[in-house]
Design a protein around this motif. Structure first.
Motif, PDB file in Angstrom:
ATOM      1  N   UNK A 260      -8.485  49.249  72.706  1.00  0.00           N
ATOM      2  CA  UNK A 260      -8.352  50.770  72.634  1.00  0.00           C
ATOM      3  C   UNK A 260      -7.162  51.373  73.191  1.00  0.00           C
ATOM      4  N   UNK A 261      -6.860  50.910  74.401  1.00  0.00           N
ATOM      5  CA  UNK A 261      -5.406  51.240  75.024  1.00  0.00           C
ATOM      6  C   UNK A 261      -4.458  51.256  74.103  1.00  0.00           C
ATOM      7  N   UNK A 262      -3.775  50.610  73.440  1.00  0.00           N
ATOM      8  CA  UNK A 262      -3.136  50.375  72.391  1.00  0.00           C
ATOM      9  C   UNK A 262      -2.794  51.329  71.254  1.00  0.00           C
ATOM     10  N   UNK A 263      -4.447  51.780  70.456  1.00  0.00           N
ATOM     11  CA  UNK A 263      -4.297  52.175  69.599  1.00  0.00           C
ATOM     12  C   UNK A 263      -4.343  54.020  69.906  1.00  0.00           C
ATOM     13  N   UNK A 264      -4.770  53.873  70.978  1.00  0.00           N
ATOM     14  CA  UNK A 264      -4.604  55.663  71.542  1.00  0.00           C
ATOM     15  C   UNK A 264      -3.090  55.916  71.826  1.00  0.00           C
ATOM     16  N   UNK A 270       2.886  58.686  67.587  1.00  0.00           N
ATOM     17  CA  UNK A 270       3.369  59.626  66.023  1.00  0.00           C
ATOM     18  C   UNK A 270       3.021  60.503  65.633  1.00  0.00           C
ATOM     19  N   UNK A 271       2.391  61.061  66.844  1.00  0.00           N
ATOM     20  CA  UNK A 271       1.261  62.611  66.518  1.00  0.00           C
ATOM     21  C   UNK A 271       0.656  62.372  65.224  1.00  0.00           C
ATOM     22  N   UNK A 272      -0.659  61.330  65.252  1.00  0.00           N
ATOM     23  CA  UNK A 272      -0.975  60.907  63.884  1.00  0.00           C
ATOM     24  C   UNK A 272      -2.391  60.879  64.407  1.00  0.00           C
ATOM     25  N   UNK A 273      -3.274  61.664  63.664  1.00  0.00           N
ATOM     26  CA  UNK A 273      -4.540  62.077  64.005  1.00  0.00           C
ATOM     27  C   UNK A 273      -5.451  60.802  65.171  1.00  0.00           C
ATOM     28  N   UNK A 274      -6.049  60.371  65.738  1.00  0.00           N
ATOM     29  CA  UNK A 274      -6.737  59.050  65.335  1.00  0.00           C
ATOM     30  C   UNK A 274      -7.839  58.634  65.669  1.00  0.00           C
ATOM     31  N   UNK A 282      -4.208  56.089  56.515  1.00  0.00           N
ATOM     32  CA  UNK A 282      -2.601  56.211  56.857  1.00  0.00           C
ATOM     33  C   UNK A 282      -1.661  55.347  55.880  1.00  0.00           C
ATOM     34  N   UNK A 283      -1.018  56.693  55.697  1.00  0.00           N
ATOM     35  CA  UNK A 283       0.202  56.482  54.707  1.00  0.00           C
ATOM     36  C   UNK A 283       0.971  54.813  55.097  1.00  0.00           C
ATOM     37  N   UNK A 284       2.146  54.726  53.698  1.00  0.00           N
ATOM     38  CA  UNK A 284       3.411  54.044  54.398  1.00  0.00           C
ATOM     39  C   UNK A 284       3.717  54.180  54.827  1.00  0.00           C
ATOM     40  N   UNK A 285       4.780  55.486  54.808  1.00  0.00           N
ATOM     41  CA  UNK A 285       5.490  56.240  55.801  1.00  0.00           C
ATOM     42  C   UNK A 285       4.702  56.564  57.099  1.00  0.00           C
ATOM     43  N   UNK A 286       3.308  57.277  57.600  1.00  0.00           N
ATOM     44  CA  UNK A 286       2.560  57.090  58.404  1.00  0.00           C
ATOM     45  C   UNK A 286       2.968  55.510  59.771  1.00  0.00           C
ATOM     46  N   UNK A 287       2.717  54.624  58.762  1.00  0.00           N
ATOM     47  CA  UNK A 287       2.943  53.769  59.512  1.00  0.00           C
ATOM     48  C   UNK A 287       4.068  52.800  59.970  1.00  0.00           C
ATOM     49  N   UNK A 447      -2.779  64.057  72.477  1.00  0.00           N
ATOM     50  CA  UNK A 447      -1.595  64.838  72.890  1.00  0.00           C
ATOM     51  C   UNK A 447      -1.307  66.318  73.916  1.00  0.00           C
ATOM     52  N   UNK A 448      -1.069  66.086  74.899  1.00  0.00           N
ATOM     53  CA  UNK A 448      -0.779  67.266  75.663  1.00  0.00           C
ATOM     54  C   UNK A 448       0.889  67.701  75.193  1.00  0.00           C
TER      55      UNK A 448
END
Length: 456
Positions: A260-264, A270-274, A282-287, A447-448
């Motif tokens: 869970x921490x690693x996924x956070x 990356x700025x991608x939605x959790x 997610x797309x290849x570019x997002x990966x 993100x804050x």
């Protein structure tokens, strides 16, 4: 009185070979013993020069995060050209095999320290006896005052304690004022009036400006209600310090799994939605963006320690270890409400207050910043112990801006992006308090950031 003072004393009063060997053997078998001995003893506390050398070698291995086993000890000694004789090797083997890891490590450490203090006391007596022999007519008052000073150091003060004289305090104060004066001149001259940090970055420019960063020895409390961003704040702080600033930080996690921490971190970096990352949507570019983010994490100073059964004693042990081995500058405890605290004699608020006091002492002793996350009641008060606030240097509260205020407060419209959270500085021992900082918390991306005002 011509007979040597030491020769008139029984040997077992000055020497405890068994305790020295038990400490060394325990260090070869137990990490906990290494932590305790490393922080409690010095090589000078050992009577035997050989035992002192073994202790130094074990500490050197421990500092480099090499488990100081019997084999590693021999390898280290061989590489340094030490303790290589068959007799030395046999003695080390004997210690390792006959004084197996003992659970009473603190007891044996105390015995070693006690014998060391007795030897220093004997040296004190010998020195004063010799002084009297050589100068029988010296001023008695002066002799006794000097002896009292010396004796106080043996009885009342620990190695790291220090008493400041009026001269010491005056010089310290002047040096500090002069340092700040010269720094301010440099700021005006070279940094265009922007004040550099005195400590670690907080992750918020507005908070940095008021606090000048999290400082070594400080205890910071961050309070928020359930689900209102405590962990996100902790990881935001970790990103600012470990990823962006390159300092080492230890994160003690009592609630979430390693996964869970690693996924956070994937969302934060990356700025991608959790939620999309959790589902794999997610797309290849997002990966690729996620992998680039993890590359930054890989080269950072972020150390995570999952510990669902965390106790106050364990925080001390773990912090000491990581301070010695990884030179951490900060530790974050997420969060205090989940720490083990069973003591039928005390009420919950008393236990929580003791936990906080332990962390404050730890911060000062190790010269690190310690942040403790705590739960807030619905009315905004500290859950469990209001007096925890008394112990901290900086008290921050995090919470969403009420919907009515978002709609009616015209000042919030002066930001490029309307803030949705407040970060309140409720206590600041080293500066202004009672300050409310508007921030933006993107819950979906975890993100804050500071809320930026639109230029006039």
């Amino acid at each position: 009185m011509n007979v040597s003072l030491q020769s008139t004393l029984p040997e077992n009063l000055l020497i405890d070979s068994e305790s020295e060997r038990r400490v060394l053997s325990s260090m070869m078998h137990s990490e906990e013993a290494c932590v305790e001995a490393y922080h409690a003893l010095q090589s000078a506390d050992f009577y035997s020069p050989k035992n002192a050398s073994i202790f130094d070698l074990l500490c050197s291995l421990f500092e480099r995060d090499i488990r100081p086993t019997y084999v590693e000890l021999l390898k280290e000694a061989h590489s340094l050209g030490m303790l290589n004789s068959p007799r030395d090797v046999e003695e080390i083997k004997y210690i390792a095999e006959h004084y197996i890891d003992d659970e009473n490590i603190k007891y044996w450490i105390k015995r070693v320290k006690d014998k060391s203090r007795i030897r220093r006391f004997v040296d004190f007596l010998r020195f004063n006896y010799q002084s009297l022999k050589e100068q029988p007519e010296q001023d008695v008052e002066q002799l006794l005052m000097k002896a009292e000073d010396h004796l106080t150091n043996l009885t009342a003060l620990e190695i790291d304690d220090n008493i400041d004289t009026p001269e010491d305090m005056a010089k310290l104060g002047y040096d500090e004022v002069e340092r700040r004066f010269l720094r301010y001149q440099e700021i005006q001259r070279e940094h265009k009036g922007i004040i550099p940090l005195d400590g670690l970055p907080t992750g918020f420019d507005n908070l940095d400006h008021i606090t000048l960063g999290y400082k070594a020895g400080d205890l910071i409390i961050l309070g928020a209600q359930t689900g209102h961003g405590k962990t996100a704040f902790a990881l935001h702080t970790a990103k600012a310090i470990a990823v962006n600033y390159g300092k080492n930080i230890l994160y003690l996690n009592t609630e979430m799994s390693r996964e869970q921490i690693a996924l956070r971190w994937a969302s934060i970096l990356s700025g991608i939605k959790h939620d999309r990352i959790r589902m794999g949507d997610i797309s290849q570019s997002e990966l690729s963006m996620v992998l680039n983010g993890y590359a930054k994490l890989r080269s950072s100073g972020f150390y995570s320690y999952p510990c669902p059964n965390l106790t106050p004693e364990k925080t001390v042990s773990v912090a000491r270890k990581f301070r010695a081995q990884k030179s951490i500058d900060m530790m974050i405890i997420d969060y205090v409400g989940r720490m083990e605290k069973h003591d039928p004699r005390l009420q919950e608020w008393q236990i929580l207050e003791q936990i906080i006091k332990t962390q404050k002492i730890l911060a000062q002793n190790l010269r690190i910043a310690v942040m403790v996350l705590v739960q807030l009641n619905p009315d905004g008060s500290l859950q469990g112990a209001k007096r925890m606030k008394n112990e901290c240097d900086l008290m921050l509260k995090l919470g969403p801006i009420p919907r009515e205020e978002l709609e009616e407060n015209e000042l919030l419209n002066k930001y490029a992006q309307k803030p949705n959270y407040y970060l309140d500085i409720e206590k600041n021992r080293d500066g202004r308090s009672g300050v409310r900082i508007p921030i933006i918390f993107d819950l979906e991306k975890q993100i804050m950031k500071d809320a930026e005002r639109v230029a006039n």
